[in-house]
Design an enzyme around this catalytic site. Sequence first.
Site, short mmCIF file in Angstrom:
data_model
loop_
_atom_site.label_atom_id
_atom_site.label_comp_id
_atom_site.label_asym_id
_atom_site.label_seq_id
_atom_site.Cartn_x
_atom_site.Cartn_y
_atom_site.Cartn_z
N LYS A 4 52.67 39.69 51.18
CA LYS A 4 53.45 40.81 51.70
C LYS A 4 52.96 41.23 53.07
O LYS A 4 53.62 41.97 53.79
CB LYS A 4 53.49 41.99 50.74
CG LYS A 4 52.21 42.29 50.01
CD LYS A 4 52.47 43.26 48.84
CE LYS A 4 51.28 43.32 47.90
NZ LYS A 4 51.59 43.91 46.62
N LYS B 180 49.21 31.34 51.43
CA LYS B 180 49.85 31.99 50.30
C LYS B 180 51.02 32.86 50.74
O LYS B 180 50.95 33.48 51.80
CB LYS B 180 48.81 32.91 49.63
CG LYS B 180 48.69 32.69 48.15
CD LYS B 180 47.59 33.55 47.56
CE LYS B 180 48.16 34.84 47.03
NZ LYS B 180 47.25 35.53 46.10
N LYS C 107 39.29 41.27 54.25
CA LYS C 107 40.05 42.49 54.56
C LYS C 107 39.34 43.37 55.57
O LYS C 107 39.99 44.04 56.37
CB LYS C 107 40.34 43.29 53.29
CG LYS C 107 41.37 42.61 52.41
CD LYS C 107 42.01 43.59 51.45
CE LYS C 107 43.09 42.88 50.65
NZ LYS C 107 43.51 43.66 49.48
#
Length: 354
Positions: free
Chosen positions: A220, A217, A115
């Site tokens: 969102k 995966k 991230k």
Amino acid sequence: MNEFKPLVFSGVQPTGNLHLGNYLGAIRKFVALQESHDCIYCVVDMHALTAQLVHDDLKEQTRSIAAAYIAAGIDAKKHIVFNQSQVSGHAELAWVFNCVARIGWMNRMTQFKDKAGKDAEKASLGLYAYPSLMASDILLYRATHVPVGDDQKQHLELTRDIAQKFNLDFAEKIRAVGKGVDIKVGDEPVHAYFPMVEPLIDGPAPRVMSLRDGTKKMSKSDPSDLSRINLMDDEDSIAKKVKKAKTDPDGLPSEVAGLAGRPEADNLVGIYAALSDKTKADILKEFGGQQFSAFKPALSELALTVLSPITSEMRRLMNDPGYIDDVLRDGASRARARADVTMREVRDIVGFLY
Ligand code: TRP
């Protein structure tokens, strides 16, 4: 030997739309666990600040996760549904855990590295401390079982490391306070205040992958909306996304072994199996030898049948924000009552006067 009372805790972050992966991978498991366990399900709004500081609609996002929990069948009266920021113990215990966790442990967290990206110097301190807050979410209730996706496994290991170090470093104080439990960690007897949490990672739920790339995966944050089925998608979008889902030119095999090396085919069969509560083998018995042009309409129909009662209930709830807020406030007050017991004991153990 006394034991920790079994308690399930899990959380979902209120950022971005919920999709099929969140439903099959998490929320449906949460629903099933209520039959056998005492459960606390949290909307982790404090974690949401780690991804992005200023949100247009954080309150709305928090309500929508709560609405999804309720619409999917979580009983907020029997169990607890609340948002994290209403119980200050999460932040207080996280501070203690920030002093327990070692920098070396935090530096190993792969989610932080992913991230934070290349310029980790610009990442927030909150993003770095995220796993410590997560440990605090769980241990504030001395929860024993945590249903999560396998991407969260490392964070649960860190939670165990934090619990273990706390238990060992404060062993004498825990004894003095008299609230510890004798457990075994491996073969070692430990007088523990915090339990060693168990991840609940498997189960019927598959890892739901992107509809555009069966090796990634469903997420969102994927820029392509075609990559995922959102819980709030209408019928036409679901049908369109399934129709456009990537496949290979072959038809469906009749055995599971035939899915090897075919990530997109494997994903669609896995989704069908999960939605119908059957195994992939069952599905291939039914559809083996058929083309995707026949399988896909059946898949979108099934997805609609399963999801539409949930989405329509979510929409109904979202039109009544006052009701959702009441549910969260009630959940928070019950969560707080439990958290306060832990925080009082932690203050005693650590040596904070109160
Ligand atoms: N990190 C979790 C996720 O991204 C969300 C989360 C926060 C959580 N606190 C938690 C999950 C406590 C389980 C228990 O999925």
